[in-house]
Design an enzyme around this catalytic site. Structure first.
Site, short mmCIF file in Angstrom:
data_model
loop_
_atom_site.label_atom_id
_atom_site.label_comp_id
_atom_site.label_asym_id
_atom_site.label_seq_id
_atom_site.Cartn_x
_atom_site.Cartn_y
_atom_site.Cartn_z
N ARG A 144 -2.90 1.68 -16.89
CA ARG A 144 -2.75 0.52 -16.03
C ARG A 144 -4.11 0.12 -15.40
NH1 ARG A 144 2.72 -0.65 -14.65
NH2 ARG A 144 2.26 -1.09 -12.46
N ASP A 149 -4.02 -1.83 -0.53
CA ASP A 149 -2.89 -2.68 -0.88
C ASP A 149 -2.75 -3.73 0.21
OD1 ASP A 149 -0.14 -3.65 -1.39
OD2 ASP A 149 0.05 -1.90 -2.69
N TYR A 163 4.66 4.59 2.39
CA TYR A 163 3.61 4.08 1.50
C TYR A 163 2.68 3.14 2.27
CZ TYR A 163 1.34 1.28 -2.09
OH TYR A 163 0.40 0.61 -2.85
N MET A 206 2.13 2.95 5.48
CA MET A 206 1.37 3.70 6.47
C MET A 206 0.21 4.46 5.82
SD MET A 206 4.69 5.09 8.53
CE MET A 206 3.84 6.37 9.45
N ALA A 207 0.46 5.04 4.65
CA ALA A 207 -0.59 5.79 3.97
C ALA A 207 -1.72 4.88 3.52
CB ALA A 207 -0.01 6.56 2.78
N LYS A 208 -1.37 3.71 3.00
CA LYS A 208 -2.41 2.77 2.58
C LYS A 208 -3.17 2.22 3.78
CE LYS A 208 -2.22 2.68 -1.94
NZ LYS A 208 -3.36 3.15 -2.76
#
Length: 252
Positions: free
Chosen positions: A22, A148, A161, A163-165
């Site tokens: 990808r 993101d 997700y 929060m992590a980004k």
């Protein structure tokens, strides 16, 4: 996979995580075409990585080195950097592309979900950058993180997700400050580039594109070129998050 023993190179060297498929594979192809030798990390996509390495090796022999690792295993992070430098004698660029993405609905999220999503999307990029920092300083190199648009605008059902980004976006700015002036650290926030594997609901696809001013998905090659630009040309740019999203953030 067969590769040469340790060697030194005059070409710049980039370590790319999640390089087998990808967007990661597109970044690898673009940087290879720009003259980089590559260390290609993968976790489970061995066949895809093998095919990619063979493709690139046919263009320039000895220009790729494959490393398998689960980035959730902390000890593997400095090891990846050490193996890179052991193979090529230098490290000029780190591209933190590997990611984990899946829903974590409120009421069903678990500490294990937290650990998995933060390990892939925030912890590994930070500690890879920390391990790479001395080598990047020596080369006056750069880091590019893949964040993101959901680091700024949350996606329903994906709180962990997002929060992590968001943590990775702040890590980008913090590392840019800490590693200046020798190392530049920037990030790219893609919009809709590739639909999730297994397909996506067509109605949701249409709705998303309706909120994208350029009215189309982006391509992996557009992300890859943005990575190359940040690494090679953006010499007076650090701590920035480049949105490659077709204007999506403008629409919310």
């Amino acid at each position: 996979m067969r590769y040469l023993a340790g060697m030194s190179t005059q070409r710049p060297v980039a370590l790319i995580t999640g390089a087998g498929r990808r967007i990661g594979a597109a970044i690898a192809r673009r940087l290879h075409a720009a003259g980089f030798d590559l260390v290609l990390h993968y976790r489970s996509s061995a066949a895809d990585l093998q095919a990619l390495a063979e493709e690139l090796e046919a263009v320039r022999s000895g220009s790729t080195f494959a490393l398998q690792a689960d980035l959730a295993q902390f000890d593997r992070l400095p090891e990846l950097v050490a193996q890179t430098v052991g193979r090529y004698g230098r490290l000029d660029a780190l591209v933190n592309n590997a990611s984990a993405f899946r829903p974590t609905p409120i009421g069903a999220a678990t500490p294990a979900d937290w650990d998995e999503l933060f390990a892939a999307n925030a912890r590994a990029p930070f500690f890879l950058a920390q391990a790479a920092a001395p080598h990047l300083k020596a080369a006056r190199g750069a880091v590019v993180n893949l964040v993101d648009i959901y680091a700024e605008r949350p996606l329903r059902g994906h709180a962990l997700y997002c929060m992590a980004k968001a943590a990775l976006a702040m890590a980008t700015q913090s590392l840019a400050l800490e590693l200046a002036p020798d190392v530049r650290v920037n990030a790219i926030a893609p919009g809709a580039i590739l639909w999730p594997e297994g397909g996506a609901d067509e109605a949701k696809q249409r709705a998303l594109l309706a909120r994208t001013p350029l009215a189309r998905t982006g391509t992996p090659e557009e992300i890859a070129e943005a990575v190359r630009w940040l690494l090679q040309d953006a010499r007076y740019t650090t701590g920035q998050i480049l949105r490659v999203d077709g204007g999506r953030l403008l629409e919310g």
